[in-house]
Design an enzyme around this catalytic site. Structure first.
Site, PDB file in Angstrom:
ATOM      1  N   ASN A 102      13.760  49.037  20.266  1.00 45.06           N
ATOM      2  CA  ASN A 102      12.598  49.790  20.729  1.00 45.06           C
ATOM      3  C   ASN A 102      12.774  50.218  22.180  1.00 45.06           C
ATOM      4  O   ASN A 102      13.479  49.577  22.952  1.00 45.06           O
ATOM      5  CB  ASN A 102      11.329  48.932  20.628  1.00 45.06           C
ATOM      6  CG  ASN A 102      10.778  48.887  19.214  1.00 45.06           C
ATOM      7  OD1 ASN A 102      10.969  49.815  18.432  1.00 45.06           O
ATOM      8  ND2 ASN A 102      10.106  47.803  18.880  1.00 45.06           N
ATOM      9  N   LYS A 204       8.631  57.953  18.905  1.00 46.85           N
ATOM     10  CA  LYS A 204       8.161  56.584  18.669  1.00 46.85           C
ATOM     11  C   LYS A 204       7.599  55.957  19.934  1.00 46.85           C
ATOM     12  O   LYS A 204       6.582  55.260  19.903  1.00 46.85           O
ATOM     13  CB  LYS A 204       9.304  55.733  18.118  1.00 46.85           C
ATOM     14  CG  LYS A 204       8.855  54.323  17.716  1.00 46.85           C
ATOM     15  CD  LYS A 204       9.953  53.549  17.021  1.00 46.85           C
ATOM     16  CE  LYS A 204       9.441  52.195  16.542  1.00 46.85           C
ATOM     17  NZ  LYS A 204      10.473  51.392  15.885  1.00 46.85           N
ATOM     18  N   ASN A 208       4.268  53.485  21.182  1.00 45.95           N
ATOM     19  CA  ASN A 208       4.559  52.118  21.627  1.00 45.95           C
ATOM     20  C   ASN A 208       4.127  51.856  23.060  1.00 45.95           C
ATOM     21  O   ASN A 208       3.616  50.779  23.382  1.00 45.95           O
ATOM     22  CB  ASN A 208       6.064  51.841  21.502  1.00 45.95           C
ATOM     23  CG  ASN A 208       6.496  51.541  20.088  1.00 45.95           C
ATOM     24  OD1 ASN A 208       5.676  51.296  19.211  1.00 45.95           O
ATOM     25  ND2 ASN A 208       7.787  51.566  19.839  1.00 45.95           N
TER      26      ASN A 208
END
Length: 327
Positions: A102, A204, A208
């Site tokens: 991530n 993404k 996040n």
């Protein structure tokens, strides 16, 4: 192909399991009970009603594995700096590294071509350790659009998604990225070559960097935060500030903020990974998900007051929990 997976947890274990099933020479780098279970009984992967067990090599010492064709790095960001030097025996002259994590990776500005080309990020790579030891030239980027859990030592439960788009930092369709795409695809992962992997990273990251820290401060779920007017106010400001940062780096944002919140709401009462880490007493990915945005904003001279405030409170929360070990 010789492929090592550094961090054989939910994501790394799933990818390693599929690659081993496809006949590749896979070594999983894991620790403790998880390592012992894989050594003694193999790795079991439960996915969409189907299960299989493979018996890849598994060790906590990368030196035992030796040079690889590809290394897949699937650790949480706070664990990477301490592992960087230990990974060096895995790299031969032509070994490529796939970052399956991530947030913003250490190599982000390698061959980026913009005003920050070649910049090293302290919030992501303290002391530029990964940049210096591993090197940005080895890196192939990816974005993890799949989820799972370590249901028990040696057991991976794949819960949703199967996407892992990959791409070269310079956007080229190199031999190595096409070869890796083919290997992953044949193993059962949706791994197309993306012409602009940084764009996919931000797709993404935009969710996040906002939902993860706010969930830690409120203990709200994606659905709950998306429906709460006060949370939406903070989330919206964080998204707007980060959008300015992304746009300054050449990123497009095809969705509106309302559409992005709507997508998060549809996920349902799901706890973010950062909130799960807090509840489990693990270090949170503060640097890679939100600290890096504050750092980039400073470099670009963009004001991000909401992000700065949430980041400060998030660090306090981590200190109170005794888990503040990353940036």
């Amino acid at each position: 192909m010789k492929i090592a997976v550094v961090g054989a947890g939910a994501i790394g274990g799933y990818l390693g399991g599929l690659l081993a099933r496809a006949g590749h020479d896979v070594t999983l780098i894991a620790r403790g009970a998880h390592r012992d279970a894989i050594r003694n009984h193999g790795l079991r992967v439960d996915s969409k009603g189907a299960s299989f067990t493979v018996h890849p090599a598994c060790t906590d010492n990368p030196a035992e594995a030796g040079p690889q064709d590809f290394v897949i790095l699937s650790l949480k960001a706070p664990a990477v700096p301490a592992m960087a030097e230990r990974m060096l025996p895995l790299f031969g002259p032509d070994t490529a590294l796939l970052t399956a994590m991530n947030g913003v990776p250490y190599w982000y500005f390698h061959k980026q071509g913009g005003p920050l080309d070649g910049t090293q990020l302290e919030s992501v790579d303290p002391g530029a350790k990964q940049w210096a030891l591993i090197g940005p030239q080895r890196a192939i980027g990816s974005v993890v659009w799949l989820a799972g859990t370590v249901a028990a030592p040696g057991v991976i439960h794949h819960t949703s998604g199967n996407g892992l788009p990959i791409g070269e930092p310079d956007g080229s369709r190199s031999d190595r990225v096409q070869r890796l795409s083919g290997i992953l695809t044949e193993a059962g992962v949706e791994a197309p070559v993306h012409p602009n992997i940084r764009q996919e990273i931000w797709t993404k990251l935009w969710g996040n960097l906002s939902y993860n820290p706010v969930s830690v401060l409120t203990h709200g779920t994606l659905e709950g935060l998306s429906r709460d007017p006060d949370a939406r106010l903070v989330l919206g400001k964080m998204m707007e500030e980060s959008r300015q940062v992304g746009q300054a780096l050449g990123i497009d944002f095809p969705l509106t903020i309302e559409q992005r919140m709507g997508a998060a709401e549809k996920v349902g009462p799901h706890k973010t990974s950062m909130l799960q880490d807090l509840e489990a007493g693990r270090p949170m990915e503060i640097g890679a998900l939100i600290g890096v945005i504050a750092e980039l904003a400073q470099k670009l001279r963009i004001d991000t007051p909401t992000i700065d405030t949430v980041l400060a409170l998030l660090k306090v929360r981590a200190r109170v929990a005794g888990t503040y070990g990353d940036m």
